[in-house]
Design a protein around this motif. Structure first.
Motif, short mmCIF file in Angstrom:
data_model
loop_
_atom_site.label_atom_id
_atom_site.label_comp_id
_atom_site.label_asym_id
_atom_site.label_seq_id
_atom_site.Cartn_x
_atom_site.Cartn_y
_atom_site.Cartn_z
N ARG A 160 32.75 -22.40 63.85
CA ARG A 160 33.02 -20.93 64.17
C ARG A 160 33.57 -20.35 63.03
NH1 ARG A 160 32.07 -20.75 69.57
NH2 ARG A 160 30.63 -22.19 70.22
N VAL A 161 32.92 -19.44 62.28
CA VAL A 161 33.59 -18.91 61.00
C VAL A 161 33.06 -17.40 60.82
CG1 VAL A 161 31.68 -19.67 59.46
CG2 VAL A 161 33.81 -18.89 58.66
N SER A 162 34.08 -16.55 60.49
CA SER A 162 33.65 -15.19 60.55
C SER A 162 32.80 -14.99 59.33
CB SER A 162 35.18 -14.50 60.20
OG SER A 162 35.54 -14.49 58.98
N GLU A 163 32.15 -13.80 59.34
CA GLU A 163 31.02 -13.64 58.26
C GLU A 163 31.90 -13.25 56.90
OE1 GLU A 163 27.43 -10.65 57.42
OE2 GLU A 163 28.76 -10.25 58.85
N ARG A 164 33.15 -12.81 56.91
CA ARG A 164 33.84 -12.48 55.65
C ARG A 164 34.27 -13.78 55.13
NH1 ARG A 164 40.04 -10.17 54.58
NH2 ARG A 164 39.93 -10.23 52.23
N ALA A 165 34.64 -14.59 55.75
CA ALA A 165 35.32 -16.10 55.58
C ALA A 165 34.05 -16.79 54.90
CB ALA A 165 36.04 -16.72 56.29
N LEU A 166 32.90 -16.75 55.41
CA LEU A 166 31.73 -17.58 55.16
C LEU A 166 31.35 -17.01 53.87
CD1 LEU A 166 29.73 -19.80 56.16
CD2 LEU A 166 28.37 -17.63 57.48
N ARG A 167 31.22 -15.69 53.53
CA ARG A 167 30.92 -15.12 52.24
C ARG A 167 31.59 -15.36 51.08
NH1 ARG A 167 25.57 -12.89 51.38
NH2 ARG A 167 24.76 -12.46 53.50
N ALA A 648 37.25 -24.09 64.99
CA ALA A 648 37.11 -22.70 64.74
C ALA A 648 38.00 -22.38 63.33
CB ALA A 648 37.75 -21.95 65.85
N TYR A 649 37.43 -21.84 62.50
CA TYR A 649 38.11 -21.40 61.12
C TYR A 649 38.81 -20.23 61.38
CZ TYR A 649 35.37 -25.02 58.54
OH TYR A 649 34.96 -26.23 58.08
N ASP A 650 39.83 -20.20 62.43
CA ASP A 650 40.58 -19.19 62.61
C ASP A 650 41.45 -18.74 61.42
OD1 ASP A 650 39.66 -19.16 65.23
OD2 ASP A 650 41.24 -20.44 65.93
N GLU A 651 41.60 -19.34 60.42
CA GLU A 651 42.30 -18.96 59.07
C GLU A 651 41.64 -17.88 58.39
OE1 GLU A 651 40.04 -22.51 58.04
OE2 GLU A 651 41.25 -22.06 59.82
N GLY A 652 40.22 -17.69 58.63
CA GLY A 652 39.59 -17.03 57.87
C GLY A 652 39.58 -17.19 56.45
N VAL A 653 40.00 -16.07 55.64
CA VAL A 653 39.93 -16.61 54.03
C VAL A 653 41.12 -17.16 53.43
CG1 VAL A 653 38.24 -14.60 53.67
CG2 VAL A 653 40.91 -14.18 53.45
N SER A 654 42.11 -17.44 54.47
CA SER A 654 43.29 -18.02 54.12
C SER A 654 43.22 -19.52 54.09
CB SER A 654 44.44 -17.28 54.83
OG SER A 654 44.80 -16.12 54.78
N GLY A 656 43.61 -23.05 51.34
CA GLY A 656 44.45 -23.34 50.01
C GLY A 656 45.70 -22.74 49.87
N TYR A 657 45.80 -22.22 48.54
CA TYR A 657 47.04 -21.66 48.14
C TYR A 657 47.14 -20.46 48.61
CZ TYR A 657 43.82 -19.28 44.73
OH TYR A 657 43.09 -18.78 44.17
N ARG A 658 46.14 -19.73 49.19
CA ARG A 658 46.02 -18.42 49.87
C ARG A 658 47.03 -18.48 51.15
NH1 ARG A 658 40.79 -15.07 48.99
NH2 ARG A 658 42.11 -13.39 49.86
N ALA A 659 46.64 -19.67 51.88
CA ALA A 659 47.64 -19.74 53.09
C ALA A 659 48.96 -20.32 52.79
CB ALA A 659 46.71 -21.07 53.80
N TRP A 660 49.56 -20.70 51.68
CA TRP A 660 50.57 -21.24 51.25
C TRP A 660 51.69 -19.88 50.88
CZ3 TRP A 660 53.25 -25.85 51.92
CH2 TRP A 660 52.55 -26.93 52.43
N GLU A 661 51.23 -18.74 50.96
CA GLU A 661 52.13 -17.94 50.78
C GLU A 661 53.28 -17.63 51.59
OE1 GLU A 661 50.37 -14.08 49.73
OE2 GLU A 661 48.91 -15.01 48.34
N GLY A 662 54.36 -17.76 51.21
CA GLY A 662 55.68 -17.65 52.17
C GLY A 662 56.30 -19.14 52.44
N ARG A 663 55.56 -19.95 51.91
CA ARG A 663 55.75 -21.51 52.27
C ARG A 663 55.94 -22.01 50.79
NH1 ARG A 663 52.54 -23.84 57.37
NH2 ARG A 663 51.84 -21.71 58.15
#
Length: 776
Positions: A160-167, A648-654, A656-663
Motif C-alpha cells: 500500500r503506497v501513496s500515489e506521490r511516493a509511487l511516482r 504499508a509504505y507509510d513513510e511516503g517519499v521519506s 533512505g537519507y531523506r528519512a535520516w534527517e534529524g538522525r
C-alpha cells in the motif's frame, strides 16, 4: 518490417502460443514468419544462460550495489557491453536485468541485487546498464515493476503506497530507463494497492505503455501470471515460464467468447516481433555488437576496485613496507563473490583474497572462526549421471564443483521422458585422517554412499518459497571416518524427472574435514595476528543471510566474527577489516580498527582487486549508494514483514537519507574515502546546470564523486553527480546538468515547484562543501 502483415499470417491459436514460454527460458519459434526461438537468461552480474550449471561458465561481475557504488555511468555502460558479449556467446537474446527496486529497508533480502536507496541514482546507473547491454544487440528487462522491495510473502503481499511516493520514488527509476530505451520490463509478483502487478492495467497499460510510451515487451516474473482474463487485460505481454500456464487454450476461449479482444493479443505479438527484430531473432540484420571484444576478467577486476568503498582509514592504507600480513577469516580462502538466488552465475575462476594477497607479500593465514551454516561443496570436479528407470545411463556431464543444478531444462542430450534419477559422483582424497562431515543440501529424497556403502538415506521436506527450496535448501549431514591419502568414491543419488515440461534438479554435496574447535581456531588467529606487521580480517555474510526468497532478521555479522575482530585488534592494533557483504551490517568494533574497506560482493576477481587497492595500485573509488545505520534499531524504515498480507509504505517519499534527517547514521549516503584529498574551490549555476571547480590537494592521483544536492526548505535530495579525476595539484572543472524532475513534485500530475533553491556541491549528503542559490 511490416509486423501487421506477419501477424495477419497467424491464426489465433498460434498467436496465443507465442505469449507463453516454450520452456523455462525461451519463447517458441515460428519459422513460417522467420521468427527464431527467443532465449532469456537471468543476470544481473553475468549471463547464466539456459543451463543453471557450472558446465557453462560465465564472467561474474561485482554485485549491483558495487556497480552503483562506483557512481560511474561510463564504467557501468562498459559492464553492460561485456554482458551483451556474454549473452551473444551463449545464444541469449534477453537479459532479465537490471533490478531497479530500492533499498527501502536494510533488511531486504535482495538488497545486494538493487542499486541504491535513491531513485535518481538508481535510474542513472540503471539507464547506463540498459544502454550498454542494448548497444550490444541484447534486450534488457528492468525489474521488478513495481514496489517489489522485500522478499517476505513476495508472491502474495499487497504493498500500500501513496500515489506521490509511487511516482516520485518507486516508479522514477523505471521511468528513467524507459526513457533510455529499454526494450523490456518485468512485472513483479506483489500487488500494489490491491491489484497484483501482472494484472495492474492502471500501471502497466496506463502509465508504462500509455503515459511513458513504452513500446517494448512486458514479461512476467516466473509464475507471476496466475489468471486468464485479468492478466490478459492487465498489460503483461508474456507469461513465463511454459509451456503450461493460465493462458493457452483458456485465453483462446476468452478471445473467441469476446471476453478478451483479439487486438490485445495482436498488440502482444507485435511487441514480441519488435523485440525479436531488435535482437536479430526475426529475419533481418544480425544484432549489433561491440567493435572490439571486451576483456571480461580485466573489466571485472576494474569494476570491483572502483566499487570498493573505504569507510575509515587512520593512514594505514595503502600499505607501505608491509613485510608480513596476517590474513584471517573464512571468506579469505572462500570469497563471497555474489548473492544467492537467481543472481547466481558460475565463473570459471574465482580469485580469493588469500590468493590475491599471497601474490603481493608474505602471508600467514588463519581461519579464526567459520560462520557458514552449510558445508562448502566437496572440492574438485564431479560427474553427474542421468539415469533411466533401470539405472541405465542416459548421459553424463562433468561439473566443476559438486553442485547439481538444472532448473527449467535438462542438458540437450538427456531424454527427459526417460529420466528417473540423477547421480552425482566425486572422488576425494583427504589430507587429514579423522571424522569428515558430508552433507546434502536439497529438497526430496537422497541416498549418499561412500565407496558403495550407504551413509545417508533421507527425504528432505521443502520450505515455503520455491526460490528457497531450490536456491537455499535445507541440509542434512553425516559423519564419516576417513584416512589421509586414501581415495574415496562419494556418490549422491536423487530421483528426478520433468514435470509440466520443466526440470527441477538442484542439490549440493558438501564436505568439511576434521578441524579444531572454534576457541582453538580463534587462539591461532590471535597468535598469527600478533606476529605479523598488519592483520587483515575479511568479515562476510553467508548465503543464509543475503539471498532471494527471504529477508534478513538483523544486521549482525553471522557467527563469532565480531568477537574475532575485537580480539584480533587487541592483538594487533594495525588491523584492517574487509567487509564482504552486499548490504549494511553492524560494525560494533568500528572505533578499534585501523581501517574498514567495504568490498560488497566483488565478483570473480575479488582477491586481485583487493590486492590492487590495499597496496595502492588502485584507489578505492566507491561511495555509498545507501545509508548505513550503526544499529538496526536506528534505521528509520525497516518493515518487511506483512501484517494480514499487507506492507504499508507509510513513510511516503521519506526513505533512505531523506528519512535520516534529524538522525545520525554510521555512514551517510555518498560517503567514501580515497587516498588523496580535495578542495572544492568554486560553484556556479546557470539554468539547469551547475559548474564546480575542485583541486586534488593530496600527493597521489585521485578520483572524486562530485554530488549535487538540491533543497528548497522541504528536505535535501540528490539532483546530479559526476566522477572526476586529477593528478596531484591539478584543478578540474565539471558541469552537471540537473533533470527537470529534480524541481517537480507529483500532485495528480507533475508540477514544477517555483521559487528559490539551494544547490550544494558535496562529498556526501552531510558533507556539504559549496552552495549556490537559483530561482526556478
Amino acid at each position: 518490417m511490416d509486423f501487421d502483415e506477419l501477424i495477419g499470417r497467424l491464426d489465433l491459436a498460434t498467436k496465443i502460443r507465442l505469449l507463453t514460454g516454450a520452456g523455462m527460458w525461451s519463447l517458441p519459434p515460428l519459422p513460417e514468419i522467420g521468427l527464431d526461438r527467443l532465449v532469456m537468461s537471468d543476470g544481473p552480474i553475468g549471463v547464466r544462460g539456459e543451463q543453471w550449471s557450472s558446465t557453462d561458465p560465465s564472467i561474474a561481475l561485482p554485485s549491483p550495489t558495487a556497480l552503483a557504488a562506483t557512481w560511474d555511468v561510463d564504467l557501468v555502460r562498459r559492464a553492460g557491453r561485456l554482458l551483451a558479449q556474454e549473452a551473444r556467446r551463449k545464444g541469449v537474446h534477453v537479459l532479465l536485468a537490471p533490478t531497479l527496486n530500492l533499498h527501502r529497508s536494510p533488511l531486504g533480502g535482495r538488497h545486494f541485487e538493487c542499486f541504491s536507496e535513491d531513485p535518481y541514482l538508481t535510474g542513472e546507473i540503471g539507464a547506463a546498464y540498459v544502454e550498454g547491454v542494448q548497444e550490444g544487440g541484447v534486450a534488457t528487462t528492468p525489474k521488478h515493476f513495481v514496489a517489489n522491495d522485500f522478499e517476505t510473502e513476495r508472491f502474495t503481499v499487497d504493498v500500500r503506497v501513496s500515489e506521490r511516493a509511487l511516482r516520485e520514488v518507486y516508479l522514477r527509476p523505471f521511468e528513467r530507463v524507459v526513457g533510455a530505451g529499454a526494450w523490456g520490463v518485468m512485472t513483479a509478483y506483489n500487488s500494489v494497492n490491491g491489484t497484483t502487478m501482472t494484472e495492474h492495467a492502471d500501471l502497466v497499460n496506463g502509465v508504462l505503455k500509455g503515459e511513458w510510451g513504452f513500446d517494448g515487451l512486458v514479461v512476467s516474473d516466473w509464475t507471476a501470471v496466475r489468471t486468464t482474463e485479468a492478466a490478459a487485460l492487465g498489460g503483461t505481454d508474456v507469461a513465463m515460464p511454459g509451456p503450461s500456464g493460465p493462458w493457452g487454450k483458456r485465453l483462446e476461449a476468452a478471445v473467441r467468447e469476446g471476453r478478451v479482444p483479439e487486438s490485445a493479443v495482436d498488440d502482444r505479438v507485435r511487441r514480441i516481433l519488435r523485440l525479436a527484430e531488435r535482437v536479430g531473432a526475426l529475419r533481418g540484420p544480425e544484432p549489433r555488437g561491440t567493435e572490439r571484444p571486451v576483456d571480461g576478467v580485466a573489466l571485472a577486476r576494474e569494476v570491483a576496485a572502483r566499487g570498493f568503498t573505504l569507510l575509515t582509514n587512520d593512514g594505514i592504507l595503502p600499505f607501505d613496507g608491509v613485510r608480513t600480513l596476517a590474513v584471517i577469516g573464512s571468506a579469505t580462502a572462500e570469497a563471497r563473490v555474489m548473492g544467492g538466488g537467481s543472481a547466481q552465475v558460475f565463473p570459471d575462476r574465482i580469485v580469493s583474497p588469500l590468493q590475491g594477497l599471497s601474490e603481493r607479500t608474505q602471508v600467514r593465514y588463519a581461519l579464526g572462526t567459520d560462520p557458514r551454516i552449510r558445508l562448502s561443496p566437496l572440492s574438485g570436479p564431479a560427474q553427474a549421471a542421468f539415469l533411466d528407470a533401470e539405472g541405465g545411463m542416459l548421459a553424463e556431464h562433468r561439473l566443476a564443483t559438486a553442485e547439481v543444478r538444472w532448473i527449467g531444462q535438462l542438458p540437450r542430450d538427456v531424454d527427459g521422458d526417460r529420466l528417473k534419477a540423477v547421480r552425482l559422483r566425486a572422488a576425494y582424497v583427504p589430507e587429514v585422517s579423522g571424522e569428515h562431515r558430508l552433507s546434502v543440501a536439497g529438497v526430496g529424497a537422497y541416498t549418499v554412499t561412500v565407496n558403495g556403502e550407504t551413509v545417508l538415506d533421507e527425504s528432505i521436506e521443502p520450505p515455503g518459497d520455491p526460490a528457497v527450496a531450490f536456491l537455499s535448501p535445507p541440509e542434512r549431514r553425516v559423519s564419516v571416518p576417513m584416512t589421509a591419502g586414501q581415495r574415496y568414491e562419494v556418490a549422491v543419488t536423487h530421483p528426478a524427472g520433468v514435470f509440466g515440461g520443466l526440470a527441477f534438479v538442484s542439490f549440493t554435496l558438501g564436505h568439511a574435514a576434521p578441524a579444531p574447535g572454534e576457541d582453538e581456531l580463534m587462539a591461532e588467529a590471535l597468535r598469527v595476528a600478533a606476529e605479523c606487521d598488519v592483520a587483515v580480517v575479511v568479515a562476510a555474510t553467508t548465503p543464509e543471510v543475503e539471498s532471494e526468497g527471504f529477508d534478513r532478521s538483523d544486521l549482525a555479522l553471522p557467527g563469532r566474527q565480531d568477537e574475532l575482530i575485537h580480539a584480533v585488534t587487541a592483538a594487533n592494533p594495525r588491523t584492517v577489516v574487509v567487509v564482504n557483504a552486499g548490504s549494511p551490517v553492524e560494525l560494533p568494533w568500528l572505533e578499534e580498527v585501523a581501517a574498514v574497506l567495504l568490498t560488497w560482493f566483488p565478483g570473480q576477481e575479488a582477491g586481485a582487486a583487493l590486492a590492487d587497492v590495499l597496496f595502492g595500485d588502485t584507489e578505492p573509488g566507491g561511495r555509498l549508494p545507501t545509508t548505513w545505520p550503526r544499529r538496526l534499531a536506528d534505521a528509520p524504515v525497516v518493515k518487511v514483514t506483512p501484517v494480514d498480507g499487507v506492507v504499508a509504505y507509510d513513510e511516503g517519499v521519506s526513505i533512505g537519507y531523506r528519512a535520516w534527517e534529524g538522525r545520525t547514521p554510521m555512514f551517510w549516503f555518498g560517503h567514501g574515502l580515497g587516498y588523496t584529498t580535495w578542495s572544492y574551490d568554486s560553484i556556479a549555476a546557470e539554468g539547469a546546470s551547475v559548474t564546480v571547480a575542485l583541486t586534488n590537494t593530496g600527493p597521489r592521483p585521485g578520483r572524486e564523486v562530485v554530488q549535487i544536492y538540491l533543497s528548497n526548505g522541504s528536505g535535501r535530495r540528490l539532483a546530479g553527480f559526476d566522477v572526476v579525476e586529477a593528478e596531484p595539484g591539478e584543478t578540474v572543472i565539471t558541469t552537471i546538468f540537473l533533470p527537470e524532475r529534480a524541481f517537480q513534485v507529483w500532485e495528480g500530475g507533475w508540477r514544477t515547484v517555483e521559487g528559490e533553491y539551494t544547490l550544494e556541491a558535496a562529498h556526501h549528503v552531510a558533507d556539504l562543501r559549496l552552495s549556490v542559490t537559483v530561482k526556478v
